[in-house]
Design a protein around this motif. Structure first.
Motif, short mmCIF file in Angstrom:
data_model
loop_
_atom_site.label_atom_id
_atom_site.label_comp_id
_atom_site.label_asym_id
_atom_site.label_seq_id
_atom_site.Cartn_x
_atom_site.Cartn_y
_atom_site.Cartn_z
N GLY A 86 0.82 -1.20 0.00
CA GLY A 86 0.00 0.00 0.00
C GLY A 86 0.86 1.26 0.00
O GLY A 86 1.97 1.26 0.54
N PHE A 87 0.33 2.33 -0.59
CA PHE A 87 1.09 3.58 -0.68
C PHE A 87 0.10 4.74 -0.69
O PHE A 87 -0.84 4.75 -1.49
CB PHE A 87 1.92 3.59 -1.97
N MET A 88 0.28 5.70 0.21
CA MET A 88 -0.61 6.86 0.30
C MET A 88 0.11 8.04 -0.32
O MET A 88 1.02 8.62 0.28
CB MET A 88 -1.02 7.10 1.74
N ALA A 89 -0.27 8.39 -1.55
CA ALA A 89 0.43 9.41 -2.34
C ALA A 89 -0.24 10.76 -2.18
O ALA A 89 -1.47 10.88 -2.30
CB ALA A 89 0.45 9.01 -3.81
N ILE A 90 0.55 11.80 -1.92
CA ILE A 90 0.02 13.16 -1.83
C ILE A 90 -0.08 13.74 -3.24
O ILE A 90 0.82 13.58 -4.06
CB ILE A 90 0.92 14.02 -0.92
N THR A 91 -1.21 14.39 -3.54
CA THR A 91 -1.40 15.01 -4.86
C THR A 91 -1.51 16.53 -4.79
O THR A 91 -1.48 17.20 -5.81
CB THR A 91 -2.66 14.46 -5.54
N GLU A 92 -1.72 17.07 -3.59
CA GLU A 92 -1.78 18.51 -3.35
C GLU A 92 -2.85 19.21 -4.18
O GLU A 92 -2.73 20.37 -4.53
CB GLU A 92 -0.42 19.16 -3.60
N GLY A 93 -3.92 18.49 -4.54
CA GLY A 93 -5.03 19.13 -5.23
C GLY A 93 -4.75 19.51 -6.66
O GLY A 93 -5.45 20.35 -7.24
N SER A 94 -3.76 18.90 -7.28
CA SER A 94 -3.47 19.20 -8.68
C SER A 94 -4.62 18.73 -9.56
O SER A 94 -5.01 17.56 -9.50
CB SER A 94 -2.18 18.50 -9.12
N PRO A 95 -5.20 19.61 -10.39
CA PRO A 95 -6.36 19.20 -11.20
C PRO A 95 -6.02 18.16 -12.26
O PRO A 95 -6.91 17.49 -12.77
CB PRO A 95 -6.82 20.52 -11.84
N ARG A 96 -4.76 18.02 -12.60
CA ARG A 96 -4.38 17.02 -13.61
C ARG A 96 -3.80 15.77 -12.98
O ARG A 96 -3.34 14.87 -13.69
CB ARG A 96 -3.37 17.62 -14.58
N GLY A 97 -3.80 15.70 -11.64
CA GLY A 97 -3.21 14.57 -10.97
C GLY A 97 -1.76 14.86 -10.59
O GLY A 97 -1.32 16.01 -10.59
N ILE A 98 -1.02 13.82 -10.29
CA ILE A 98 0.36 13.98 -9.85
C ILE A 98 1.26 13.08 -10.70
O ILE A 98 0.93 11.92 -10.96
CB ILE A 98 0.51 13.62 -8.35
N GLU A 99 2.37 13.62 -11.16
CA GLU A 99 3.30 12.84 -11.95
C GLU A 99 4.32 12.18 -11.02
O GLU A 99 4.98 12.85 -10.24
CB GLU A 99 4.02 13.70 -12.99
N LEU A 100 4.42 10.87 -11.14
CA LEU A 100 5.34 10.10 -10.31
C LEU A 100 6.30 9.32 -11.20
O LEU A 100 5.94 8.91 -12.32
CB LEU A 100 4.59 9.12 -9.41
N ALA A 101 7.49 9.13 -10.70
CA ALA A 101 8.46 8.25 -11.35
C ALA A 101 8.63 7.01 -10.48
O ALA A 101 8.89 7.12 -9.28
CB ALA A 101 9.79 8.95 -11.54
N PHE A 102 8.45 5.83 -11.08
CA PHE A 102 8.67 4.57 -10.38
C PHE A 102 9.92 3.94 -11.00
O PHE A 102 9.89 3.47 -12.14
CB PHE A 102 7.46 3.65 -10.54
N ALA A 103 11.01 3.95 -10.25
CA ALA A 103 12.28 3.45 -10.77
C ALA A 103 12.52 2.03 -10.26
O ALA A 103 12.37 1.75 -9.06
CB ALA A 103 13.42 4.37 -10.36
N ASN A 104 12.89 1.16 -11.17
CA ASN A 104 13.21 -0.22 -10.84
C ASN A 104 14.67 -0.29 -10.41
O ASN A 104 15.59 -0.23 -11.23
CB ASN A 104 12.97 -1.10 -12.07
N MET A 105 14.89 -0.39 -9.12
CA MET A 105 16.25 -0.40 -8.57
C MET A 105 16.74 -1.84 -8.44
O MET A 105 16.88 -2.40 -7.36
CB MET A 105 16.28 0.32 -7.22
N SER A 106 16.96 -2.44 -9.60
CA SER A 106 17.50 -3.80 -9.65
C SER A 106 18.23 -3.97 -10.98
O SER A 106 18.08 -3.16 -11.91
CB SER A 106 16.39 -4.84 -9.52
N SER A 107 18.99 -5.05 -11.09
CA SER A 107 19.75 -5.32 -12.30
C SER A 107 18.94 -6.06 -13.35
O SER A 107 19.45 -6.37 -14.43
CB SER A 107 21.01 -6.13 -11.96
N GLY A 108 17.68 -6.36 -13.05
CA GLY A 108 16.79 -7.01 -14.01
C GLY A 108 15.58 -6.15 -14.29
O GLY A 108 15.51 -5.00 -13.87
#
Length: 523
Positions: free
Chosen positions: A488-510
């Motif tokens: 689970g993850f509770m993401a803050i969006t700060e009321g942005s009308p277009r949503g929030i842009e997030l980067a999900f980085a895969n921190m592994s060698s595969g």
């Protein structure tokens, strides 16, 4: 003249009262009709706000009258009307309640000595939080919550009733927060937590497991019309545990305050004045929440943390609970030796403003805690399950299934912005978490379920807030090869009308696949 208030101009959110029809719209030759009110409907426009539509049959050819709406909270709205100039009049009857709750709304029309009325029941859309000391409400090994001890076969569903849970608030429930655990499954599979909602069981998963492993995940489950929660198992035969963490209900409770994730504790290093020290086997450690960075020094009732266990040399579990309380029969994390395991925990604070973590392993472990938000009894944000239908008359608003907004296996993404394909080694995936909107008021935070699927190697998911200056990246999930892991993850969006842009980085060698499901939002 007989006139009616009619409903036109409907949108996806609400229909408005629009017009009084002129005399030409009705049969002529009659001088009076019974005064009547019918078809009254209240619909949600926000977490505490509603808008009323009603129909009125007036009685007199010529005369004046008044329409009064008693909102059930000591406040009224009144419209005076007349036949002057044969004009039509327009009103929307909006109303905002100071607190969420269930209300009786009375519509009364008075004209030439006659009175007609209609009453409807409504429940506001938003729910405030009621934290509880963790309590086990389901254990299929013992029959707790079901009455019969029995493992859950693949394709079968276990149903539990929040009406039997402890410390339940009196108002209508909108959702329940549970820590769901799969114990000793015979094969790989998943569990979906859902309620009796339109559209039936969702396709999203709440908890993924592997043969022989004990896995846990925090889930926020909407409560549907039948008041029950259903746990569907697909894969191996498994025992299921559910530990209650709190409720969201339509009554005055605790408001949520989202934060950009901030690390408060890392027992591997000195942080925030706390010296590096492992949590001993069968021992515990405390974490001060009140007065921590970005947290008030007093008035905090509960906290949302991303808690990660690391460095284990033996299997065990971790239980988060209010400092000063006895260790409850519940768990938040379950881990094997040399396994890093995260989970979202929502836990009340002790009287000293702290939470405590019990290490159920016989060996020392390290713990990492990132704060994602906190709750107070002062005004904050209310929770709304994902995609709440607008109709409120006669019952709770009806939530529908959790909404999947990303699946790299199929190319599913918000506005088709992310191409199909796995996330490469040490590569980021950029996506927008959409803003759920009520009457132009975008969500301030989202409740997400992140699932990594079939990673090639051991790694972790780095979550970075791209839209917010000063935001720090945080760990969203830890994974091992060829497994599906949810967190689970509770993401803050700060009321942005277009949503929030997030980067999900895969921190592994595969490479790995990633799924994101939205359980609800705060507004």
């Amino acid at each position: 003249m007989r006139r009616s208030a009619v409903v036109v101009g409907c949108t996806a959110v609400v229909c408005l009262i629009s017009a009084w029809l002129p005399a030409s719209a009705h049969p002529t030759g009659a001088t009076a009709y019974p005064l009547r009110v019918w078809g009254t409907v209240a619909q949600a426009t926000g977490t505490h706000s509603v808008r009323l539509a009603t129909n009125v049959q007036e009685s007199q050819v010529s005369g004046t009258g008044s329409l009064t709406v008693d909102w059930g909270d000591g406040k009224q709205s009144t419209l005076d009307y007349s036949d002057a100039a044969n004009r039509w009049e327009q009103t929307a009857f909006p109303h905002t309640y100071a607190e969420p709750g269930a209300y009786k709304v009375q519509v009364t029309v008075s004209e030439a000595g006659q009175i007609a009325s209609q009453q409807v029941s409504l429940t506001t859309q938003g729910g405030e939080f009621f934290p509880v000391t963790p309590a086990r409400v389901l254990d299929t090994r013992t029959g707790t919550g079901t009455g019969t001890a029995a493992r859950v076969a693949s394709g079968h569903t276990v149903t539990i009733d929040p009406a039997t849970f402890p410390a339940r608030p009196g108002g209508p429930l909108s959702a329940v927060v549970l820590n769901l655990t799969a114990v000793s499954p015979s094969g790989s599979g998943y569990v979906t937590a859902w309620s009796d909602i339109s559209g039936g069981r969702p396709t999203s998963s709440s908890l993924n497991y592997l043969a022989g492993q004990t896995r846990a995940n925090s889930v926020t489950v909407p409560v549907g019309p039948d008041g029950k929660i259903h746990l569907y198992n697909q894969g191996g035969t498994v025992d299921l545990l559910a530990d209650l963490q709190g409720y969201y209900a339509a009554q005055a409770g605790q408001g949520y305050h989202p934060l950009v994730p901030t690390r408060l504790m890392d027992t591997r290093t000195t942080l925030n004045g706390r010296a590096a020290a492992k949590v001993p086997g069968r021992g515990s450690a405390t974490l001060a929440i009140e007065g921590a960075p970005a947290v008030p020094a007093q008035g905090v009732t509960a906290v949302a943390l991303n808690l990660t266990e690391t460095g284990s040399t033996a299997p065990g579990f971790v239980t988060a609970y209010p400092d000063g309380a006895a260790v409850p029969q519940a768990s938040n994390l379950n881990f094997a030796a040399k396994q890093d395991v995260p989970n979202l925990v929502v836990v009340p604070l002790g009287a000293d403003g702290k939470v405590r973590f019990f290490n159920g392993s016989g060996k020392p472990i390290d713990l990492v805690a990132d704060i994602e938000g906190y709750y107070t009894s002062t005004p904050g944000l209310d929770f709304v399950p994902a995609q709440v239908a607008p109709g409120l008359t006669g019952s709770n608003a009806t939530p529908v299934a959790a909404t999947r907004i990303l699946d790299t296996r199929t190319g599913l993404s918000w506005q088709n912005a992310v191409p199909k394909g796995r996330i490469g080694a040490y590569k980021p995936l950029y996506t927008v978490v959409p803003a759920f909107v009520n009457e132009g008021a975008p969500a301030q935070a989202m409740v997400l379920n992140l699932t990594t699927v079939n990673p090639d190697t051991t790694g972790w998911l780095w979550v970075d807030y791209l839209d917010q200056s000063g935001a720090k990246a945080t760990s969203g999930a830890n994974y091992v090869p060829h497994q599906a892991v949810s967190n689970g993850f509770m993401a803050i969006t700060e009321g942005s009308p277009r949503g929030i842009e997030l980067a999900f980085a895969n921190m592994s060698s595969g490479s790995t696949d990633l799924l994101i499901d939205v359980a609800g939002y705060f507004a």
